[in-house]
Scaffold this motif. Sequence first.
Motif, short mmCIF file in Angstrom:
data_model
loop_
_atom_site.label_atom_id
_atom_site.label_comp_id
_atom_site.label_asym_id
_atom_site.label_seq_id
_atom_site.Cartn_x
_atom_site.Cartn_y
_atom_site.Cartn_z
N PRO A 175 29.15 81.64 41.60
CA PRO A 175 29.03 81.88 42.81
C PRO A 175 28.90 83.90 43.04
O PRO A 175 28.29 84.69 44.28
CB PRO A 175 30.57 81.98 43.00
CG PRO A 175 30.82 81.14 42.30
CD PRO A 175 30.17 80.90 41.04
N LEU A 176 28.72 84.39 41.96
CA LEU A 176 28.16 85.29 41.40
C LEU A 176 27.11 86.02 41.66
O LEU A 176 26.58 87.08 42.47
CB LEU A 176 28.84 86.22 40.37
CG LEU A 176 28.72 87.77 40.33
CD1 LEU A 176 29.70 88.36 41.19
CD2 LEU A 176 29.19 87.80 38.85
N GLY A 177 26.16 84.77 41.01
CA GLY A 177 25.04 84.84 41.51
C GLY A 177 24.38 84.58 43.02
O GLY A 177 23.51 85.07 43.80
N GLU A 178 24.98 83.24 43.70
CA GLU A 178 25.08 83.25 45.11
C GLU A 178 25.31 84.67 46.36
O GLU A 178 24.39 85.27 46.89
CB GLU A 178 26.29 82.33 45.37
CG GLU A 178 25.62 81.66 47.10
CD GLU A 178 26.76 80.50 47.87
OE1 GLU A 178 27.00 79.95 48.26
OE2 GLU A 178 27.87 79.96 46.60
N TYR A 179 26.70 85.35 45.45
CA TYR A 179 26.26 86.60 46.40
C TYR A 179 25.34 87.63 46.01
O TYR A 179 25.09 88.12 47.28
CB TYR A 179 27.74 87.08 45.47
CG TYR A 179 28.57 88.48 46.29
CD1 TYR A 179 28.42 89.66 47.33
CD2 TYR A 179 28.95 89.41 45.13
CE1 TYR A 179 28.43 90.02 47.54
CE2 TYR A 179 29.77 90.48 44.86
CZ TYR A 179 29.53 91.56 46.83
OH TYR A 179 29.79 92.60 46.98
N PHE A 180 24.99 87.96 45.07
CA PHE A 180 23.91 88.56 45.05
C PHE A 180 22.64 88.66 45.68
O PHE A 180 22.45 89.45 45.91
CB PHE A 180 23.96 88.41 43.39
CG PHE A 180 21.93 89.43 43.21
CD1 PHE A 180 22.45 90.85 42.66
CD2 PHE A 180 21.03 88.89 43.23
CE1 PHE A 180 21.01 91.40 42.33
CE2 PHE A 180 20.30 89.28 42.39
CZ PHE A 180 20.27 91.15 42.71
N GLN A 181 22.39 87.19 45.43
CA GLN A 181 21.07 86.73 46.93
C GLN A 181 21.84 87.18 48.17
O GLN A 181 20.41 87.16 48.83
CB GLN A 181 20.78 85.36 45.94
CG GLN A 181 19.94 84.86 47.01
CD GLN A 181 18.13 86.03 46.55
OE1 GLN A 181 17.94 86.01 45.49
NE2 GLN A 181 17.62 86.52 47.64
N ILE A 182 22.54 86.44 48.48
CA ILE A 182 22.81 86.76 49.59
C ILE A 182 22.65 88.46 50.64
O ILE A 182 22.29 88.80 51.43
CB ILE A 182 24.39 86.24 50.24
CG1 ILE A 182 24.22 84.50 49.96
CG2 ILE A 182 25.15 86.57 51.56
CD1 ILE A 182 25.74 84.10 50.39
N VAL A 198 34.22 86.51 49.24
CA VAL A 198 33.97 86.32 47.94
C VAL A 198 33.91 87.43 46.61
O VAL A 198 34.89 87.19 46.11
CB VAL A 198 32.64 86.25 48.03
CG1 VAL A 198 31.46 87.63 48.03
CG2 VAL A 198 31.61 85.54 46.93
N VAL A 199 34.27 88.58 47.10
CA VAL A 199 34.73 89.75 45.96
C VAL A 199 35.88 88.88 45.43
O VAL A 199 36.75 89.34 44.69
CB VAL A 199 34.44 91.21 46.00
CG1 VAL A 199 34.89 91.92 45.49
CG2 VAL A 199 32.93 91.24 46.51
N GLY A 200 36.93 89.14 46.32
CA GLY A 200 38.49 88.78 46.60
C GLY A 200 38.11 87.47 45.73
O GLY A 200 39.23 87.39 44.92
#
Length: 363
Positions: free
Chosen positions: A241-248, A328-330
């Motif tokens: 999910p962290l990688g998904e957040y980075f790409q988004i 997502v950060v939460g």
Amino acid sequence: MSSAEAKAARRTKFEGVFEKIRDELISHFAGEGMPAEAVEWYRNNLNYNVPGGKLNRGMSVVDTVEILKGRALTDDEYFKAAVLGWCVELLQAYFLVADDMMDASITRRGQPCWYRVSEVGMIAINDSFMLEAAIYRLLKVHFRSQTYYADLLDVFHETTYQTEMGQLVDLITAPEDKVDLSKFSLERHRLIVIYKTAYYSFYLPVACAMLVSHIPESYTVPTSPPSTVRPYDLALSILLPLGEYFQIQDDFLDFSGTPEQIGKIGTDIVDNKCSWVVNTAIKLATPAQRAILDENYGRKDAEKEKKIKALFEELNIRGVYAEYEERVVGTLNKQIDEIVEVEGGLKREVFRSFLGKIYKRSK
């Protein structure tokens, strides 16, 4: 020493290890009886394609080992962690050399793509294979005697396969010369991002650091009642999910950032990229707005690009992204806070350091 100076010093030290392993690879290559012109070609391939990027993936192996050990590394520990970091960078270089040919890209890291360099051309296909093969040469030389050697081989092979799966789905979903938004969706975007980016950019560096730090496959934590933790699965559940957040975030910055801010001109709209921004727009659009998307997205036309950008503003993509980021950060912070730390196990700081570098970044 300022934080900028400390960062530069860290990079310089890491780059020093590349010089050693590059010379080691070239010495082995020459020792196989290869002619001088082939040796020079291999040297140029390594120098041109491996060390010129941000090096975030590779250096994060070293950073993570330091966090897991909770102290400064010995020279040998640093070298081993840095070799694994450069193996991740070699994997990245292999992907990029091949990807640039598939996309017919012009420049990479401020210079012509390798296949566009005079006399290289299609030889770049073999050069990409040699970049990948260098990983396994380095792993054999430096880790063959380690108990986790087979696990290192496994994680590099598995991650390479996963990334190639994601690349295939991306290529057939969003070819640059054929626009078909019916193939796009947030679900398809998530699949591409996790397989093409998150596994090798986020999980692989941490898994390498965990292996070299002798983190076991499972251990018991003193909860009530005691529970078993599988740290590699736990790391994966946070890092994907962290990688998904980075790409988004990257997709959003391509649309919202200025060239001065992000260091390039955003091209996702004209290049028909299956980005989070257009997929969110598809989900939110009325039939009339969808028609604007179908008529204007993915076209090499400045006026059509303006219409798409105006539509993104009309759909309040900026607001949707801001809500997504906080949500997502939460969730990620909650997952990180729930990690129970034990001696020789995972540490919350591994994930906090990644999240801290990404949250609210502007480039």
